[in-house]
Every structure is written in structure tokens, then in C-alpha cells.
Design an enzyme around this catalytic site. Structure first.
Site, PDB file in Angstrom:
ATOM      1  N   ARG A   1       0.905  -1.165  -0.004  1.00  0.00           N
ATOM      2  CA  ARG A   1      -0.050  -0.038  -0.026  1.00  0.00           C
ATOM      3  C   ARG A   1       1.000   1.183   0.059  1.00  0.00           C
ATOM      4  O   ARG A   1       1.539   1.312   0.895  1.00  0.00           O
ATOM      5  CB  ARG A   1      -0.763   0.086   1.169  1.00  0.00           C
ATOM      6  CG  ARG A   1      -1.829   1.330   1.388  1.00  0.00           C
ATOM      7  CD  ARG A   1      -2.759   1.160   2.531  1.00  0.00           C
ATOM      8  NE  ARG A   1      -3.341   2.804   2.686  1.00  0.00           N
ATOM      9  CZ  ARG A   1      -3.228   3.469   3.433  1.00  0.00           C
ATOM     10  NH1 ARG A   1      -2.816   2.993   4.861  1.00  0.00           N
ATOM     11  NH2 ARG A   1      -3.723   4.713   3.333  1.00  0.00           N
TER      12      ARG A   1
ATOM     13  N   HIS B   1      -2.731  11.206   0.484  1.00  0.00           N
ATOM     14  CA  HIS B   1      -2.276  10.789   1.650  1.00  0.00           C
ATOM     15  C   HIS B   1      -1.709  12.113   2.288  1.00  0.00           C
ATOM     16  O   HIS B   1      -0.233  12.170   2.425  1.00  0.00           O
ATOM     17  CB  HIS B   1      -1.317   9.475   1.808  1.00  0.00           C
ATOM     18  CG  HIS B   1      -1.188   9.193   3.137  1.00  0.00           C
ATOM     19  ND1 HIS B   1      -1.383   7.525   3.445  1.00  0.00           N
ATOM     20  CD2 HIS B   1      -0.533   9.209   4.258  1.00  0.00           C
ATOM     21  CE1 HIS B   1      -1.047   7.390   4.652  1.00  0.00           C
ATOM     22  NE2 HIS B   1      -0.734   8.438   5.240  1.00  0.00           N
TER      23      HIS B   1
ATOM     24  N   GLU C   1      -7.225   8.560   6.255  1.00  0.00           N
ATOM     25  CA  GLU C   1      -7.458   9.438   7.395  1.00  0.00           C
ATOM     26  C   GLU C   1      -8.013  10.821   7.396  1.00  0.00           C
ATOM     27  O   GLU C   1      -7.364  11.529   7.893  1.00  0.00           O
ATOM     28  CB  GLU C   1      -6.230   9.276   8.299  1.00  0.00           C
ATOM     29  CG  GLU C   1      -5.468   7.843   8.443  1.00  0.00           C
ATOM     30  CD  GLU C   1      -4.612   7.653   9.694  1.00  0.00           C
ATOM     31  OE1 GLU C   1      -4.436   8.668  10.060  1.00  0.00           O
ATOM     32  OE2 GLU C   1      -4.544   6.429  10.102  1.00  0.00           O
TER      33      GLU C   1
ATOM     34  N   ASN D   1      -7.580   1.943   9.869  1.00  0.00           N
ATOM     35  CA  ASN D   1      -6.110   2.010  10.216  1.00  0.00           C
ATOM     36  C   ASN D   1      -6.273   1.953  11.850  1.00  0.00           C
ATOM     37  O   ASN D   1      -7.279   2.871  12.203  1.00  0.00           O
ATOM     38  CB  ASN D   1      -5.729   3.351   9.848  1.00  0.00           C
ATOM     39  CG  ASN D   1      -5.109   3.373   8.634  1.00  0.00           C
ATOM     40  OD1 ASN D   1      -5.401   2.433   7.798  1.00  0.00           O
ATOM     41  ND2 ASN D   1      -4.429   4.749   8.194  1.00  0.00           N
TER      42      ASN D   1
ATOM     43  N   TYR E   1      -4.369   1.968  15.783  1.00  0.00           N
ATOM     44  CA  TYR E   1      -2.838   1.478  16.537  1.00  0.00           C
ATOM     45  C   TYR E   1      -3.143   1.025  17.951  1.00  0.00           C
ATOM     46  O   TYR E   1      -2.481   0.356  18.604  1.00  0.00           O
ATOM     47  CB  TYR E   1      -2.181   2.791  16.457  1.00  0.00           C
ATOM     48  CG  TYR E   1      -1.436   2.812  14.761  1.00  0.00           C
ATOM     49  CD1 TYR E   1      -2.136   3.396  14.167  1.00  0.00           C
ATOM     50  CD2 TYR E   1      -0.204   2.514  14.610  1.00  0.00           C
ATOM     51  CE1 TYR E   1      -1.660   3.695  12.669  1.00  0.00           C
ATOM     52  CE2 TYR E   1       0.181   2.403  13.366  1.00  0.00           C
ATOM     53  CZ  TYR E   1      -0.436   3.126  12.450  1.00  0.00           C
ATOM     54  OH  TYR E   1       0.027   3.166  11.142  1.00  0.00           O
TER      55      TYR E   1
ATOM     56  N   GLU F   1      -3.680  -0.238   8.112  1.00  0.00           N
ATOM     57  CA  GLU F   1      -2.392   0.227   8.861  1.00  0.00           C
ATOM     58  C   GLU F   1      -2.551  -0.318  10.287  1.00  0.00           C
ATOM     59  O   GLU F   1      -3.660  -0.124  10.946  1.00  0.00           O
ATOM     60  CB  GLU F   1      -2.296   1.704   9.119  1.00  0.00           C
ATOM     61  CG  GLU F   1      -1.800   2.417   7.797  1.00  0.00           C
ATOM     62  CD  GLU F   1      -1.506   3.810   7.905  1.00  0.00           C
ATOM     63  OE1 GLU F   1      -1.126   4.377   9.138  1.00  0.00           O
ATOM     64  OE2 GLU F   1      -1.687   4.712   7.065  1.00  0.00           O
TER      65      GLU F   1
HETATM   66  C1  NOJ Z   1      -1.260   6.905  10.214  1.00  0.00           C
HETATM   67  C2  NOJ Z   1      -1.010   7.589   8.972  1.00  0.00           C
HETATM   68  O1  NOJ Z   1      -1.633   7.295   7.838  1.00  0.00           O
HETATM   69  C3  NOJ Z   1       0.349   7.549   8.833  1.00  0.00           C
HETATM   70  O2  NOJ Z   1       0.747   8.503   7.601  1.00  0.00           O
HETATM   71  C4  NOJ Z   1       1.310   7.658   9.798  1.00  0.00           C
HETATM   72  O3  NOJ Z   1       2.584   7.613   9.555  1.00  0.00           O
HETATM   73  C5  NOJ Z   1       0.709   6.472  10.702  1.00  0.00           C
HETATM   74  N1  NOJ Z   1      -0.340   6.315  11.209  1.00  0.00           N
HETATM   75  C6  NOJ Z   1       1.754   6.406  12.220  1.00  0.00           C
HETATM   76  O4  NOJ Z   1       1.394   7.778  12.977  1.00  0.00           O
END
Ligand code: NOJ
Length: 494
Positions: free
Chosen positions: A99, A144, A189, A331, A333, A398
């Protein structure tokens, strides 16, 4: 949140707390693994061969004090010149897809289709063919973060005209690359672009208009996405047979306690942080979440505005945007706790005041920077998404862990093992349709306003070396094994 979902989540919480061993289940045969990057974060070549200036070029050059160490993406990983090394790394790990994003001003230096930069087109064509020669599926994000500066000069995303201008860019990209690309996402995002760029204004383009700019920005981005989706549907799908979605990000929000208030606060946080953009596209009813419509209207009225600061979609627009996806792209985390709090006083308008939920992370959670390792949060989030949006196919676009860039990186390996275990549980125990996982990131790169201070890579990049030497980390070896065996441990159950 309905009671059944809550009871289910409480159960996962206790299960999750007691689990630390990686799962020994095998990923389904057709499950796909990939890695991700983004143009501004890796390409460099910021002014090479006719590329136009992006808002990130402009922001980092104008306000070096707003980026850690005054860093910028002028050279970054130099992938504009070293993409074949990137492809070698991807091939070594055996990923199914890569990606990456297109730099809009590298292809259209003015932002408009009046001028196409052949060198930029050739760069992406070469990258795509190198990927295909190695059996790697290109998975392209159209946007992006790196808006052409020319379009910022006419107001950027809060300007409704950008929806049509983006749609033209999307059409150009589909027609240039679509014969070889089957996976497309329109915008990465949008919440981050809108809040940091146009609400708080602490990131590019640095245009703060808190409580107004972020909502106008999202309104355009959603219309832009839907236009691109319909263009693909009407003009390209029949011949190109690809799929299109929009990449949304959210953490999981866990109620800080079992109180009704905290449960309501967590649900409201999810609706603001995910539903704001997800509801109009993924929810069968479309439109913004009702809780946002109501709260922002009420607060706007108390603030003396003549109408809500949250723009309204017409009935036609709701219909036009609803359902513009072929899979749900996520995405994510980490996890936050959500605690009920009295509404912020009426005063300065702002997204966080409109939300009025106190969020924080449990100090006992391990992790680095803002990424605390809470895999049960991923499983709960996937279940919440599945139930809220009517059981979509979910592609994780992500997920990853940050550290200082060391080569021996057991914490990253542990993060992947734990989060991939949560994915397996969501597939086998919860019956969810999660079909792909994408690690962020292929290599250390420019982490926006954090510059090069935090590193997400599976490969290390030496940013002091003009060759931007890449070196494999232990986590890349680990991921390579996971991909080869579709399994997180030495031997999986057959
Ligand atoms: C989301 C973003 O899409 C990416 O650009 C960023 O580096 C990562 N998270 C980590 O923060």
C-alpha cells in the site's frame, strides 16, 4: 452501545487480559498480508522533474519550528530514486500487497488536469511494474496528506470546489494506472487531515479554524470520495475490475468504568472519532451520526451561530455518499479509555468541546509514544465495526508500533504477534470477515510533525547516509515467517 455488545465486550476484556500467548491458529488460505507507506513520508525528490509543491513541502519549509528537529520530507527515504530497493525488501518479506500513495502534485503539478507531469507518471508506472514482476499487488491511496499547494491557495479542503477537483485527479489516476491496479483507496485518514490541518491547525497546511474548518473539510472530503467512487463505478469498474474504499482511522474507546455515563461517553467518542466519516459511507442509513448532528447544532445555537457548524448533507447527497465502498478499510493502532465529563463550557468552538469526553490511557499499559499495546481493544473495535456497519468485509490498512529505530526490536515483534492474535480471534471466534492486514510501515520514514524522531519501520533507514541505506530489522524476519506460514508460532494447528 447496546447491552448485548457491551456484555460481549466485557467478556472479551477478561479473556483478552488472560491471553498473552500468540494464537496457534492458521490464517485463512486467502488472507492477505501487506505493508504500507505514503508518498510524502518516503519519496523525497520534492522538487525533482517537474513535481509541484505540496502543502507539506510548504509547511515544513515555512515552519521548521513546528516539526521535530526542523525535519522535512525533502529527501526522506529517497524512494523517488531508490524504489527498486523498496521492491526488493517487499519481495524479501513475501508480502501479498504494497500500500503506497500517489503524490498528487508529482502527477498534476498545478493540482488540475491541465498539466500532466510525465516524469511523475513514469515513476509510478515503473514502481507498479516492478511490484507486479515480483508478484506483489499494488494497493494505491490517491491522497495521503500532500495536497497541491495551489489548491490550498484557494482554501484547501474546506473549499467545496475541491470535491470536483479531486474527482478529476482520481479519474486521471484510474485511467493511467487502473489496468494494473485492483485495490484503490481514495483518502487516507480524513479525520487527521481535517482536525490537525484545518481545526487545530498544528499540522499542514496549518490553517486553524477550530470548530468550523474541520467540519467543512470533512464535508468536502466525503463528497470528494463519493465522486471518485462513482467515477470508478461508472467509467472503470467494468473494464478494470478493481475495488475502491476510503481509509478511516480510529482507536478503540473503552468505557473507563461500567457506569452508564462512561459507556455513553465511549460510544460518543467512537461516533465522533470513527462515525463522523464512517457513518455517511458505511452505515446503511448514511449521513453523520445523530449524536454529532444534535450536539453540534445545540452548541452552535448556544454560541450564537445562525446554523450548525456541522454542515448538512441534502437527501440526495446522503444517498450519493452512502454505500460508496467495496470493503471497509481501517487504520488502527491503540486503545483509549473514555470517561464521562460535564459538557465543556460554551466559549471557544471546537471538535473536542463538541465531543466533551475525557480520554486517556491506563498508566499500566505497556507501549511507546501514544501506542499502548492493547490487543483486546482491536478485537472489540472490529466487533463494534462489524455490528455497527452491517458486517462489512474489513481490510486493516495500517497497524504498527513505534520505537527508536533499533535493529533488534522484540517490542515490535510482540506488538504484531498480539495484534495479529486479536485478528485471528475476531475471525475464528467472532466470525468476522477480516480479509487482509497491512503493517505500518515498510521502513522508518518521516512521521509528520514528529519528523524522524519515532520509527515504525520493518526496515531501518540511515537518514544520515546520502544513500539512505536500508537494513532489515528482526521484526521484518518475523513478519516474513508469518506471511510464509500464515501462522504466528512455530507450528500452527492444521
Ligand atoms: C497513520 C498515517 O496514515 C501514517 O501516515 C502515519 O505515519 C501512521 N499513522 C503512524 O502515525
Amino acid at each position: 452501545m447496546n447491552v448485548a455488545v457491551h456484555i460481549f465486550n466485557v467478556l472479551i476484556f477478561f479473556l483478552g487480559e488472560s491471553l498473552s500467548e500468540p494464537s496457534n491458529k492458521k490464517f485463512p488460505e486467502n488472507f492477505k498480508f501487506g505493508v504500507a507507506t505514503a508518498a510524502y513520508q518516503i519519496e523525497g525528490g520534492w522538487a525533482d522533474d517537474g513535481k509541484g509543491v505540496s502543502v507539506w513541502d510548504q509547511f515544513a519549509h515555512t515552519y521548521p519550528d513546528r516539526v521535530a528537529n526542523g525535519d522535512n520530507g525533502d529527501v526522506a527515504c529517497d524512494s523517488y530514486h531508490r524504489y527498486l530497493e523498496d521492491v526488493e525488501m517487499l519481495a524479501n518479506m513475501g508480502v501479498n500487497h504494497y500500500r503506497f500513495s500517489l503524490s498528487w502534485p508529482r502527477i498534476l503539478p498545478t493540482g488540475y488536469t491541465n498539466q500532466i507531469n510525465e516524469a511523475g507518471v513514469t515513476y509510478y508506472k515503473n514502481l507498479i511494474s516492478a511490484l507486479k514482476e515480483n508478484g506483489i499487488e499494488p494497493f494505491i491511496t490517491l491522497y495521503h496528506g500532500d495536497l497541491p499547494q495551489t489548491l490550498q491557495d484557494i482554501g484547501g479542503w474546506p473549499n467545496p470546489l475541491l470535491a470536483d477537483i479531486f474527482a478529476e485527479f482520481a479519474r486521471t489516476a484510474f485511467s493511467l494506472f487502473g489496468d494494473d491496479v485492483k485495490n484503490w483507496t481514495t483518502i487516507n485518514e480524513p479525520k487527521q487531515t481535517c482536525i490537525t490541518g484545518y481545526g487545530l491547525g498544528n499540522s499542514a497546511p496549518g490553517a486553524p479554524a477550530s470548530g468550523i474548518g474541520e467540519y467543512d473539510c470533512m464535508h468536502t472530503l466525503l463528497r470528494a470520495h463519493a465522486k471518485a467512487y462513482h467515477i470508478y463505478d461508472e467509467e472503470f469498474r467494468a473494464t478494470q475490475n478493481g475495488r475502491v474504499s476510503i481509509v478511516l482511522d480510529t482507536a478503540w474507546f473503552e468505557p473507563a468504568s461500567d457506569s452508564e455515563d462512561d459507556i455513553e461517553a465511549a460510544e460518543r467518542a467512537l461516533q465522533f472519532e470513527h462515525g463522523w466519516c464512517a457513518h455517511p459511507v458505511y452505515h446503511p442509513d448514511g449521513n453523520y451520526p445523530q449524536v454529532m448532528i444534535d450536539r453540534i447544532a445545540e452548541r452552535s445555537q448556544k454560541e450564537g451561530f445562525s446554523k450548525s457548524r456541522l454542515p448538512e448533507f441534502s437527501a440526495e447527497e446522503v444517498d450519493y455518499i452512502r454505500g460508496t465502498f467495496d470493503f471497509l478499510s481501517l487504520n488502527t493502532y491503540t486503545t483509549n479509555l473514555a470517561k464521562w465529563t460535564t459538557d465543556h463550557e460554551i466559549g471557544t468552538p471546537g471538535y473536542y468541546a463538541d465531543l466533551s469526553v475525557s480520554t486517556y490511557q491506563d498508566p499500566s499499559w505497556n507501549g511507546s509514544a501514544w501506542i499502548k499495546v492493547v490487543p483486546w481493544g482491536l478485537r472489540k473495535l472490529l466487533n463494534w465495526i462489524d455490528q455497527t456497519y452491517d458486517h462489512p468485509e474489513i481490510v486493516i490498512t495500517e497497524n504498527g508500533y513505534a520505537d527508536d529505530g533499533r535493529l533488534d526490536d522484540p517490542d515490535r515483534i510482540n506488538y504484531y504477534a498480539e495484534y495479529l492474535t486479536a485478528v485471528l480471534e475476531s475471525i475464528y471466534e467472532d466470525g468476522l470477515n477480516v480479509t487482509a492486514y497491512t503493517a505500518w510501515s515498510l521502513m522508518d520514514n518521516f512521521e509528520w510533525t514528529s519528523g524522524y524522531t519515532i520509527k515504525f519501520g520493518l526496515y531501518q533507514v540511515d537518514f544520515e547516509n546520502p544513500n539512505r541505506t536500508r537494513t532489515i530489522k528482526s521484526s521484518a524476519d518475523y513478519y516474513k515467517n508469518v506471511i510464509a506460514n500464515k501462522c504466528l508460532v512455530d507450528t500452527c494447528e492444521e
